[in-house]
Scaffold this motif. Structure first.
Motif, short mmCIF file in Angstrom:
data_model
loop_
_atom_site.label_atom_id
_atom_site.label_comp_id
_atom_site.label_asym_id
_atom_site.label_seq_id
_atom_site.Cartn_x
_atom_site.Cartn_y
_atom_site.Cartn_z
N SER A 4 0.85 -1.19 0.00
CA SER A 4 0.00 0.00 0.00
C SER A 4 0.88 1.24 0.00
CB SER A 4 -0.91 0.03 1.24
OG SER A 4 -1.84 -1.03 1.23
N ASP A 30 -0.04 -2.21 -4.99
CA ASP A 30 -1.38 -2.79 -5.08
C ASP A 30 -2.48 -1.82 -4.69
OD1 ASP A 30 -0.58 -5.71 -5.60
OD2 ASP A 30 0.59 -5.20 -3.83
N GLU A 31 -2.12 -0.79 -3.94
CA GLU A 31 -3.13 0.14 -3.42
C GLU A 31 -2.46 1.49 -3.20
OE1 GLU A 31 -6.25 -0.14 0.26
OE2 GLU A 31 -4.14 -0.45 0.76
N THR A 53 -7.56 5.89 -3.56
CA THR A 53 -8.37 6.38 -2.44
C THR A 53 -7.84 7.74 -2.02
OG1 THR A 53 -8.85 4.14 -1.64
CG2 THR A 53 -9.07 5.94 -0.05
#
Length: 234
Positions: A4, A30-31, A53
């Motif tokens: 992340s 991945d994020e 996000t």
């Protein structure tokens, strides 16, 4: 084991898009979580244009707080902290930082911008001055060694170095070549930039007296940090 990326960003509208373009294309990430630390420019708007996000703190609460909010939302065990003001970041930079942790060669890998062979030698080999880079990759367990009261403002990077070593985790410094960044004086103006730099220096200086001298972390109660208000965009 996923990775992340957490970007604590304050008024990074000039650079955040370039950073996100490279991160979103990397197979090692991945994020991605962008935490806008009370930005007053287009940082949030630009971040929302990517598949990431975005968390918009309603007030500026400091880098450590923004990082902590990002960690709370991160779903992976490997945390990749990225500065939003980086210039010319490449896949090679990402690989040199992330792969040693994914391969279990080290528990925290700190990226240090190349400043010339002499300055690199004195800084990293002779240990002249603390390693205060915001570009670092670590296992979540390293982050969790830091008491809450050190997870705020400019304390977090020096605290991560200290508590990582104290817990017996492995850490490494990796020199990153050809990576630029926007200095505080350019982003905030000369007066505000110098004031911010002085405040950071002062806080880190006093923190080292606490960590290595007074050792208040041995007996002070943990306490709670203020809860940050934010808007979440997924």
């Amino acid at each position: 084991m996923g990775t992340s990326a957490v970007i604590a960003a304050y008024n990074e509208e000039r650079t955040i898009a370039d950073v996100l373009r490279v991160l979103t294309a990397s197979p090692l990430v991945d994020e991605i979580i962008v935490v806008s630390d009370g930005s007053t420019d287009r940082t949030v708007e630009i971040a929302r244009g990517f598949d990431v996000t975005t968390i918009a703190l309603r007030e500026n609460c400091g880098k450590g707080c923004a990082m902590r909010v990002g960690v709370d939302y991160a779903s992976n065990d490997v945390l990749f902290f990225v500065d939003g003001d980086m210039l010319n970041v490449t896949d090679e930079h990402i690989e040199s930082l992330v792969l040693p942790v994914l391969r279990d060669e080290v528990d925290m890998n700190i990226g240090v911008r190349h400043r010339g062979p002499i300055r690199d030698f004195f800084h990293l080999q002779m240990k002249v001055g603390p390693v205060l880079s915001g570009i670092r990759v670590m296992r979540r367990c390293v982050w969790e060694t830091v008491p809450l009261r050190y997870q705020e403002r400019f304390k977090i990077e020096a605290a991560l170095n200290f508590f990582c070593s104290r817990a017996g985790y492995r850490q490494r410094q990796t020199v990153i070549y050809d990576l630029g960044h926007v200095i505080k004086e350019s982003k905030r103006g000369l007066v505000d930039g110098l004031a911010s730099r002085w405040e950071m220096t002062r806080e880190v200086f006093l923190l080292h007296f606490d960590l290595y001298g007074f050792e208040t972390w041995r007996w002070n109660d943990e306490g709670d940090l203020p809860v940050a208000d934010y808007d979440l965009f997924e």
